[in-house]
Design an enzyme around this catalytic site. Sequence first.
Site, PDB file in Angstrom:
ATOM      1  N   GLY A  11       0.830  -1.193   0.000  1.00 54.01           N
ATOM      2  CA  GLY A  11       0.000   0.000   0.000  1.00 54.01           C
ATOM      3  C   GLY A  11       0.862   1.239   0.000  1.00 54.01           C
ATOM      4  N   SER A  12       0.274   2.380   0.315  1.00 55.06           N
ATOM      5  CA  SER A  12       1.020   3.633   0.257  1.00 55.06           C
ATOM      6  C   SER A  12       2.186   3.626   1.247  1.00 55.06           C
ATOM      7  CB  SER A  12       0.087   4.814   0.522  1.00 55.06           C
ATOM      8  OG  SER A  12      -0.621   4.638   1.739  1.00 55.06           O
ATOM      9  N   GLY A  14       3.521   0.988   2.981  1.00 59.32           N
ATOM     10  CA  GLY A  14       4.436  -0.123   2.763  1.00 59.32           C
ATOM     11  C   GLY A  14       5.403   0.140   1.626  1.00 59.32           C
ATOM     12  N   LYS A  33      -0.474  -9.436  -2.812  1.00 61.50           N
ATOM     13  CA  LYS A  33      -1.337 -10.500  -3.324  1.00 61.50           C
ATOM     14  C   LYS A  33      -1.914 -10.150  -4.686  1.00 61.50           C
ATOM     15  CE  LYS A  33      -5.582  -8.885  -1.070  1.00 61.50           C
ATOM     16  NZ  LYS A  33      -6.678  -9.225  -0.137  1.00 61.50           N
ATOM     17  N   TYR A  50      -1.987   4.013  -5.065  1.00 60.53           N
ATOM     18  CA  TYR A  50      -1.683   4.453  -3.708  1.00 60.53           C
ATOM     19  C   TYR A  50      -0.825   5.717  -3.649  1.00 60.53           C
ATOM     20  CZ  TYR A  50      -3.504  -0.057  -2.207  1.00 60.53           C
ATOM     21  OH  TYR A  50      -4.316  -1.132  -1.974  1.00 60.53           O
ATOM     22  N   LYS A 196      -5.308   6.796  17.134  1.00 57.05           N
ATOM     23  CA  LYS A 196      -5.287   8.129  16.531  1.00 57.05           C
ATOM     24  C   LYS A 196      -6.184   8.181  15.292  1.00 57.05           C
ATOM     25  CE  LYS A 196      -2.554   6.865  12.975  1.00 57.05           C
ATOM     26  NZ  LYS A 196      -2.588   7.168  11.537  1.00 57.05           N
ATOM     27  N   ASP A 249       1.339  11.605  16.064  1.00 54.88           N
ATOM     28  CA  ASP A 249       0.520  10.942  15.048  1.00 54.88           C
ATOM     29  C   ASP A 249      -0.889  11.510  15.006  1.00 54.88           C
ATOM     30  OD1 ASP A 249       0.360   9.205  12.948  1.00 54.88           O
ATOM     31  OD2 ASP A 249       0.549   7.379  14.132  1.00 54.88           O
ATOM     32  N   GLU A 286      -8.755   2.419   8.415  1.00 58.78           N
ATOM     33  CA  GLU A 286      -8.437   1.682   9.634  1.00 58.78           C
ATOM     34  C   GLU A 286      -9.273   2.140  10.831  1.00 58.78           C
ATOM     35  OE1 GLU A 286      -6.757  -0.912  10.180  1.00 58.78           O
ATOM     36  OE2 GLU A 286      -4.956  -1.056   8.938  1.00 58.78           O
TER      37      GLU A 286
END
Length: 338
Positions: A11-12, A14, A33, A50, A196, A249, A286
């Site tokens: 993702g962005s 990672g 994947k 991303y 957060k 954060d 998330e």
Amino acid sequence: MTEKIAVLGAGSWGSMLADILVENGHEVRVWSKSKEQVDELNTKHTNSHYIKDFTFPTKMKAYADMSEALDGVDDILFIVPSQATRSVARQANEVLNQMNIKPYIIHGSKGIEKGSYDRMSQVLQEEIDEKNRKSISVISGPSQAEDVARRDITLVTAASDDMPSAEHFQKLFMNDYFRVYTNNDIIGVEIGGALKNIIALGAGALVGLGYGDNAKAALMTRGIAEISRLGVSFGADPLTFSGLSGLGDVIVTATSSDSRNWRAGYQLGQGKKLDDVVKDMGMVIEGIATNQAAYELSKQRGVEMPITSAIHAVINDEETVSDAISNLMAREGRSEQV
């Protein structure tokens, strides 16, 4: 010293952490994947869904086969959505069982698993056999991937119960624009990084309704207070929540339109339904799953978390955003120090 590092998740965040590791001179294998994503990374050296308008180094290789990605690695970075961490860790453990290696493990996923309420280090500890790992660490802090792509100055924390492991990852990641501190409070770092996202949802909703800086400051400050209360109930150091993985954060995620949680909250504040917001984002939010877990934990542990409860009511269509704010403001007066 050059290390072989597998990054599980493209993702962005990672892909940008993988980019940092390549720039720091390490051999990096990115696993996804998605065969289409792997092909794009290997041929065009882009990750357009991303990270827009960014070209990754040709030395960074992507794999759809986890066995190839993990072959002979010294370190594994798990950075998939939190609700997928267990299944990916289980798959990685099966591969590691066939290899004679014992890598350092670190993750950068910010969430709490629904149902089990496990932090991600606990998920990894449960799913990666002890014989297949040296230690488990987490990297967390105020770090929007888009800013890292622009080489903005970024400070994060590497935390572990095993300080030599935290220092190991500090050395791997640190460079002239990406500074890494260490911390031995893995509980606090993970809880701060996860919760957060709930505050970011609320901050976006405030802006969506037209509220200004005073309201945002109030939300972030009181948000940190309730995150700290929950964390301390698990044994976290309260000082951690005034650091990079707590206050830091919260500030970046609750004020930046690059934050998908903030953008999701903004749309909720404008009156959109949650299902439409999720569909519109096209990426994992998330804060939604984490809000449910944090809400249930607060009830179980008797920890007062009024902002988390208000956002839970909005997400579950029990209150409008406006009603949730009104109810928060109508709460009985109390001491700030409680």
